[in-house]
Design an enzyme around this catalytic site. Sequence first.
Site, PDB file in Angstrom:
ATOM      1  N   LYS A   1      31.607 -64.219  18.937  1.00 44.04           N
ATOM      2  CA  LYS A   1      31.765 -62.944  19.638  1.00 44.04           C
ATOM      3  C   LYS A   1      31.288 -63.040  21.087  1.00 44.04           C
ATOM      4  CE  LYS A   1      29.200 -60.474  16.827  1.00 44.04           C
ATOM      5  NZ  LYS A   1      28.743 -61.477  15.831  1.00 44.04           N
TER       6      LYS A   1
ATOM      7  N   ARG B   1      27.404 -52.245  13.433  1.00 41.12           N
ATOM      8  CA  ARG B   1      27.115 -53.206  12.362  1.00 41.12           C
ATOM      9  C   ARG B   1      26.966 -52.530  11.011  1.00 41.12           C
ATOM     10  NH1 ARG B   1      24.832 -57.473  15.794  1.00 41.12           N
ATOM     11  NH2 ARG B   1      24.092 -59.265  14.679  1.00 41.12           N
TER      12      ARG B   1
ATOM     13  N   ARG C   1      22.738 -73.970  17.598  1.00 37.58           N
ATOM     14  CA  ARG C   1      22.131 -73.100  18.602  1.00 37.58           C
ATOM     15  C   ARG C   1      20.614 -73.223  18.496  1.00 37.58           C
ATOM     16  NH1 ARG C   1      25.577 -67.496  18.227  1.00 37.58           N
ATOM     17  NH2 ARG C   1      23.782 -66.885  16.974  1.00 37.58           N
TER      18      ARG C   1
ATOM     19  N   ARG D   1      18.389 -70.474  18.942  1.00 36.05           N
ATOM     20  CA  ARG D   1      17.725 -69.185  18.917  1.00 36.05           C
ATOM     21  C   ARG D   1      16.775 -69.158  17.738  1.00 36.05           C
ATOM     22  NH1 ARG D   1      22.148 -64.617  19.260  1.00 36.05           N
ATOM     23  NH2 ARG D   1      21.092 -63.849  17.402  1.00 36.05           N
TER      24      ARG D   1
ATOM     25  N   ARG E   1      21.159 -63.792   7.716  1.00 32.17           N
ATOM     26  CA  ARG E   1      21.944 -62.946   8.629  1.00 32.17           C
ATOM     27  C   ARG E   1      23.401 -62.892   8.178  1.00 32.17           C
ATOM     28  NH1 ARG E   1      21.260 -65.776  13.603  1.00 32.17           N
ATOM     29  NH2 ARG E   1      22.377 -64.135  14.678  1.00 32.17           N
TER      30      ARG E   1
HETATM   31  P1  AMP Z   1      23.028 -60.672  17.579  1.00 26.52           P
HETATM   32  O1  AMP Z   1      22.588 -61.211  18.899  1.00 26.52           O
HETATM   33  O2  AMP Z   1      24.210 -59.756  17.681  1.00 26.52           O
HETATM   34  O3  AMP Z   1      23.204 -61.731  16.544  1.00 26.52           O
HETATM   35  O4  AMP Z   1      21.834 -59.745  17.071  1.00 26.52           O
HETATM   36  C1  AMP Z   1      20.530 -60.270  16.861  1.00 26.52           C
HETATM   37  C2  AMP Z   1      19.695 -59.299  16.059  1.00 26.52           C
HETATM   38  O5  AMP Z   1      19.579 -58.055  16.736  1.00 26.52           O
HETATM   39  C3  AMP Z   1      20.258 -58.943  14.694  1.00 26.52           C
HETATM   40  O6  AMP Z   1      19.936 -59.887  13.700  1.00 26.52           O
HETATM   41  C4  AMP Z   1      19.574 -57.602  14.442  1.00 26.52           C
HETATM   42  O7  AMP Z   1      18.217 -57.785  14.090  1.00 26.52           O
HETATM   43  C5  AMP Z   1      19.603 -56.970  15.821  1.00 26.52           C
HETATM   44  N1  AMP Z   1      20.843 -56.193  16.065  1.00 26.52           N
HETATM   45  C6  AMP Z   1      21.800 -56.459  17.004  1.00 26.52           C
HETATM   46  N2  AMP Z   1      22.773 -55.538  16.976  1.00 26.52           N
HETATM   47  C7  AMP Z   1      22.443 -54.667  15.992  1.00 26.52           C
HETATM   48  C8  AMP Z   1      23.053 -53.506  15.462  1.00 26.52           C
HETATM   49  N3  AMP Z   1      24.236 -53.050  15.936  1.00 26.52           N
HETATM   50  N4  AMP Z   1      22.420 -52.869  14.454  1.00 26.52           N
HETATM   51  C9  AMP Z   1      21.254 -53.292  13.966  1.00 26.52           C
HETATM   52  N5  AMP Z   1      20.623 -54.396  14.414  1.00 26.52           N
HETATM   53  C10 AMP Z   1      21.201 -55.091  15.418  1.00 26.52           C
END
Ligand code: AMP
Length: 200
Positions: free
Chosen positions: A15, A90, A129, A131, A142
């Site tokens: 993404k 999400r 990655r 992270r 996740r």
């Molecule tokens: P991402 O960078 O999109 O993989 O998001 C990293 C982390 O941020 C996720 O594992 C969640 O803990 C939190 N997060 C990001 N976007 C959301 C969302 N829309 N709703 C809830 N938690 C989120």
Amino acid sequence: MALDLVLLGPPGSGKGTQAARLTEKYGIPAIASGDILRAQVDAGTPLGRRVRSYLDRGELVPDQLVVDIIRHRLSEPDTEAGFILDGFPRTVPQAQALDAMLAELQRPLDAVLYLEVDRQSLLDRLGQRHRQDDRPEIAEHRIDVFLKQTAPLIGYYRDEGKLRLIDAARPPELVEAAIDDVIRSLVGAGAGPNSRPTGS
Ligand code: AMP
């Protein structure tokens, strides 16, 4: 042209990569909820302190928190020409909240691009990655969180007629080309500024 898009897909589906390419091509901002949350954690803000343990564990932060962040971000003027949401919504309640806020602004989503990738390819990519939450156990978790809490959005947006499937197990250039095809079809169907009510 104005384009209001959501990129939907599991962690590691690309993404962020595709959002960056779309930003460059169409000059519209990519809004990544995960980046916004990580920035809060890094800056040690009260919000960051509140969400940190969720991110560390690979759990979703509470809906209301991220809905408020996105509502605020979408009120900024650079989104007038369009936006790409990466990682939001999400959950179904988040999608409902997004629909409600966009209905108020009279600018429904043009499309939701679902980047589909098989589990093993996701794990391979996340393994490359660096992270904190890409460590194997957290990465697995996740993906499970995606399947349980986010995958219902596939049906949600299919029912709305917004869902576009993208085979994202392929190299990024091919994924990008598939997304371009979808965007061309949207523009042909009248997406963009002319498709919106002009207001009075
Ligand atoms: P991402 O960078 O999109 O993989 O998001 C990293 C982390 O941020 C996720 O594992 C969640 O803990 C939190 N997060 C990001 N976007 C959301 C969302 N829309 N709703 C809830 N938690 C989120």
